[in-house]
Design an enzyme around this catalytic site. Structure first.
Site, PDB file in Angstrom:
ATOM      1  N   GLU A 219       0.876  -1.180   0.000  1.00  0.00           N
ATOM      2  CA  GLU A 219       0.000   0.000   0.000  1.00  0.00           C
ATOM      3  C   GLU A 219       0.905   1.220   0.000  1.00  0.00           C
ATOM      4  O   GLU A 219       1.394   1.643   1.053  1.00  0.00           O
ATOM      5  CB  GLU A 219      -0.904  -0.008   1.245  1.00  0.00           C
ATOM      6  CG  GLU A 219      -1.982  -1.073   1.221  1.00  0.00           C
ATOM      7  CD  GLU A 219      -3.130  -0.727   0.275  1.00  0.00           C
ATOM      8  OE1 GLU A 219      -3.247   0.435  -0.148  1.00  0.00           O
ATOM      9  OE2 GLU A 219      -3.912  -1.646  -0.038  1.00  0.00           O
ATOM     10  N   CYS A 253      -2.010   9.445   2.379  1.00  0.00           N
ATOM     11  CA  CYS A 253      -1.440   8.790   1.203  1.00  0.00           C
ATOM     12  C   CYS A 253      -2.168   9.090  -0.093  1.00  0.00           C
ATOM     13  O   CYS A 253      -1.564   9.183  -1.143  1.00  0.00           O
ATOM     14  CB  CYS A 253      -1.422   7.285   1.419  1.00  0.00           C
ATOM     15  SG  CYS A 253      -3.049   6.617   1.787  1.00  0.00           S
TER      16      CYS A 253
HETATM   17  P1  NAD Z   1       7.636   5.194   7.300  1.00  0.00           P
HETATM   18  O1  NAD Z   1       8.920   5.954   7.257  1.00  0.00           O
HETATM   19  O2  NAD Z   1       6.842   5.124   8.543  1.00  0.00           O
HETATM   20  O3  NAD Z   1       7.965   3.752   6.759  1.00  0.00           O
HETATM   21  C1  NAD Z   1       6.984   2.765   6.662  1.00  0.00           C
HETATM   22  C2  NAD Z   1       7.472   1.530   7.369  1.00  0.00           C
HETATM   23  O4  NAD Z   1       8.632   1.035   6.704  1.00  0.00           O
HETATM   24  C3  NAD Z   1       7.872   1.771   8.816  1.00  0.00           C
HETATM   25  O5  NAD Z   1       7.288   0.790   9.633  1.00  0.00           O
HETATM   26  C4  NAD Z   1       9.371   1.684   8.791  1.00  0.00           C
HETATM   27  O6  NAD Z   1       9.916   1.157   9.981  1.00  0.00           O
HETATM   28  C5  NAD Z   1       9.633   0.730   7.656  1.00  0.00           C
HETATM   29  N1  NAD Z   1      10.943   0.943   7.056  1.00  0.00           N
HETATM   30  C6  NAD Z   1      11.566   2.130   6.851  1.00  0.00           C
HETATM   31  N2  NAD Z   1      12.763   1.923   6.249  1.00  0.00           N
HETATM   32  C7  NAD Z   1      12.897   0.579   6.090  1.00  0.00           C
HETATM   33  C8  NAD Z   1      13.902  -0.258   5.534  1.00  0.00           C
HETATM   34  N3  NAD Z   1      15.020   0.244   4.999  1.00  0.00           N
HETATM   35  N4  NAD Z   1      13.695  -1.591   5.541  1.00  0.00           N
HETATM   36  C9  NAD Z   1      12.564  -2.106   6.045  1.00  0.00           C
HETATM   37  N5  NAD Z   1      11.570  -1.368   6.592  1.00  0.00           N
HETATM   38  C10 NAD Z   1      11.738  -0.042   6.613  1.00  0.00           C
HETATM   39  O7  NAD Z   1       6.635   5.728   6.256  1.00  0.00           O
HETATM   40  P2  NAD Z   1       6.858   6.458   4.935  1.00  0.00           P
HETATM   41  O8  NAD Z   1       7.440   5.539   3.934  1.00  0.00           O
HETATM   42  O9  NAD Z   1       7.440   7.823   5.132  1.00  0.00           O
HETATM   43  O10 NAD Z   1       5.265   6.650   4.692  1.00  0.00           O
HETATM   44  C11 NAD Z   1       4.772   7.595   3.919  1.00  0.00           C
HETATM   45  C12 NAD Z   1       4.393   6.951   2.613  1.00  0.00           C
HETATM   46  O11 NAD Z   1       3.415   5.967   2.867  1.00  0.00           O
HETATM   47  C13 NAD Z   1       3.794   7.933   1.664  1.00  0.00           C
HETATM   48  O12 NAD Z   1       4.292   7.669   0.381  1.00  0.00           O
HETATM   49  C14 NAD Z   1       2.321   7.589   1.740  1.00  0.00           C
HETATM   50  O13 NAD Z   1       1.650   7.950   0.572  1.00  0.00           O
HETATM   51  C15 NAD Z   1       2.351   6.120   1.983  1.00  0.00           C
HETATM   52  N6  NAD Z   1       1.127   5.662   2.634  1.00  0.00           N
HETATM   53  C16 NAD Z   1       0.315   4.824   1.947  1.00  0.00           C
HETATM   54  C17 NAD Z   1      -0.881   4.411   2.507  1.00  0.00           C
HETATM   55  C18 NAD Z   1      -1.808   3.510   1.765  1.00  0.00           C
HETATM   56  O14 NAD Z   1      -2.765   3.051   2.378  1.00  0.00           O
HETATM   57  N7  NAD Z   1      -1.584   3.237   0.503  1.00  0.00           N
HETATM   58  C19 NAD Z   1      -1.231   4.829   3.794  1.00  0.00           C
HETATM   59  C20 NAD Z   1      -0.358   5.652   4.481  1.00  0.00           C
HETATM   60  C21 NAD Z   1       0.832   6.064   3.887  1.00  0.00           C
END
Ligand code: NAD
Length: 460
Positions: A219, A253
């Site tokens: 997602e 998102c």
């Molecule tokens: P984040 O930084 O919280 O990362 C998401 C998860 O990935 C966390 O649990 C984090 O610990 C893990 N993570 C981070 N780096 C990692 C690595 N190198 N290896 C393994 N796991 C790792 O969140 P983010 O990525 O900044 O989230 C924002 C993004 O999420 C935006 O692009 C947003 O659009 C998207 N988003 C999508 C939805 C959806 O339902 N489609 C919902 C919310 C957010």
């Protein structure tokens, strides 16, 4: 301030082994256990609403209204839906298999849990993006390992406290960690991984999952465009765009990222956007969430500073409270900083473009999670739908397609793959096992297949 220690490798291994052992006993498969856990999850939210609201206020100054609507009510609603429907979904289905296979051989599709599911959540809705997939995983009969986002530490600490108090610790556990710890978790085999977050990490998850042939749902996000055509109701368009941009300060998102406005309505749209931002904020901007952390604040401020567009509303930022004033920028070109990545901020860049130019630009960018069309011309709407791609579409509003009951929510292309919500979530965490039972008395019917072959017996 939150002080959760990250889970050690030893503690993670204990949880991992426990979940696998529990799943092997069959405990999580019973519908009674699933419903019991779902009810417990409901109580976990209901009895701690004030703590959750306060945690998200501390985390990002999130107003109670948004936490209640977009986390608490949404999670409780998912639980209720699963409680009402899980018996029916778990029963499986009959395929449309015709008289011989369907009726005589009693073909059916049994729904089976996959095993131990890993759920990795994002920070912007730290409870919903963790617990909504968890509801689907539990509802489908899996054991679950929950990995909240470390970038929402207050919510993470609350989850570490609440989950073991309410949910069966032999089958549902929380582990905490940043990239290094999550990377270690991903070296282990899971039976399903459900990830919510950005595409860069999504690729890391997909690569790790591929090593074990683990099915995944990604997602992700993207730069969801809005097209405001010459036939649109401009006041409604501006009101709904402004409302969406204020929601969690744009940190959603599937939020509108940028707007393509037809040249004939462009000035009017800007005038109405200014009106609605003023109106929504007439009591001040206390109801606006902060940008989640300083790194993201600096990223957003940098994008705003580098724009070559003209700021016609807002534009100020305050690092001490990680506050970005709702901002409208006009005359934005497609190579502008504000179009270079997902904004995740209350900034509305406006590109002058008629429908066909908007379609061409959208086609040149990664597929977004959402697409928003403001138009009152059905032919124009069909033309846009026929010539674009996105996870979902809302016409004459923003983000609403994510709330359609019994419809899948998910991305396409760079905004992810797989989907959830309701039955689609149940199916994401289930294996559909086709079963057929040809009775012995069908022997005469099936005898044509045996050696020695006789082509005359094959009707083709
Ligand atoms: P984040 O930084 O919280 O990362 C998401 C998860 O990935 C966390 O649990 C984090 O610990 C893990 N993570 C981070 N780096 C990692 C690595 N190198 N290896 C393994 N796991 C790792 O969140 P983010 O990525 O900044 O989230 C924002 C993004 O999420 C935006 O692009 C947003 O659009 C998207 N988003 C999508 C939805 C959806 O339902 N489609 C919902 C919310 C957010």
């Amino acid at each position: 301030m939150a002080s959760t220690q990250y889970t050690s490798q030893t503690d993670f291994k204990t949880s991992y082994d426990t979940l696998h052992s529990t799943f092997a006993t069959g405990r999580t498969k019973s519908i009674k256990w699933r419903k019991w856990q779902l009810k417990q999850l409901w109580w976990m939210i209901a009895e701690n609403e004030d703590r959750i609201i306060e945690a998200l206020r501390q985390e990002m100054n999130r107003p109670a209204f948004e936490t209640i609507g977009m986390e608490l009510r949404a999670i409780k609603g998912d639980v209720v839906e699963f409680l009402e429907r899980v018996d029916e979904w778990a029963e499986g289905d009959k395929p449309d298999a015709g008289f011989v296979m369907g009726t005589l051989a009693k073909a059916w599709m049994r729904k089976e849990p996959l095993g131990v599911a890993l759920i990795i959540a994002a920070w912007n809705f730290p409870l919903y993006t963790l617990l909504s997939p968890a509801i689907a995983a539990i509802g489908a009969g899996n054991a679950v390992l929950l990995k909240p986002s470390e970038l929402a530490p207050v919510a993470q600490e609350l989850l570490v406290d609440l989950v073991p108090k309410y949910l069966d610790p032999s089958a549902i556990r929380v582990v905490t960690g940043g990239p290094a710890e999550t990377g270690h978790v991903l070296t282990h085999k899971f039976n399903h991984i459900f990830y919510t977050g950005g595409g860069k990490v999504g690729r890391i998850i997909a690569e790790a999952a591929a090593k074990n042939l683990t099915p995944i749902v990604l997602e992700l996000g993207g730069q969801a465009p809005v097209i405001v055509t010459k036939s649109a109701n401009i006041d409604i368009a501006a009101k709904r765009i402004a409302h969406a941009k204020l929601t969690n300060s744009g940190q959603v998102c599937l939020n509108a990222n940028h707007v393509f406005a037809d040249p004939t309505v462009h000035d009017q749209l800007i005038e109405r956007l200014r009106y609605w931002f003023d109106k929504f904020l007439e009591n001040g901007d206390d109801s606006l969430s902060a940008i989640i952390n300083e790194r993201h604040f600096d990223r957003v401020s940098g994008l705003l500073k580098s724009t070559a567009g003209v700021v016609v509303y807002g534009g100020s930022t305050d690092r001490s409270r990680r506050h970005v004033q709702p901002t409208v920028v006009r005359d934005v070109m497609i190579d502008d900083s504000l179009l270079s990545e997902e904004l995740f901020a209350p900034i509305t860049p406006i590109v002058v473009a008629d429908v066909d130019r908007a379609i061409r630009i959208i086609g040149s960018m990664p597929h977004p999670l959402g697409l928003y069309i403001f138009s009152q011309d059905q032919g124009e709407i069909k033309h846009i739908l026929d010539n674009t791609n996105s996870g979902g579409v809302t016409i004459n509003d923003i983000m609403l397609h994510a709330g359609v009951p019994n419809a899948p929510f998910g991305g396409v292309g760079e905004s992810g793959y797989g989907s959830y919500h309701g039955k689609f979530g149940f199916d994401a965490f289930s294996h559909t096992r086709t079963i057929v039972t040809p009775p012995n008395w069908m022997e005469t019917l099936l005898s044509f297949r045996y050696r020695p072959f006789d082509l005359k017996n094959l009707k083709w």
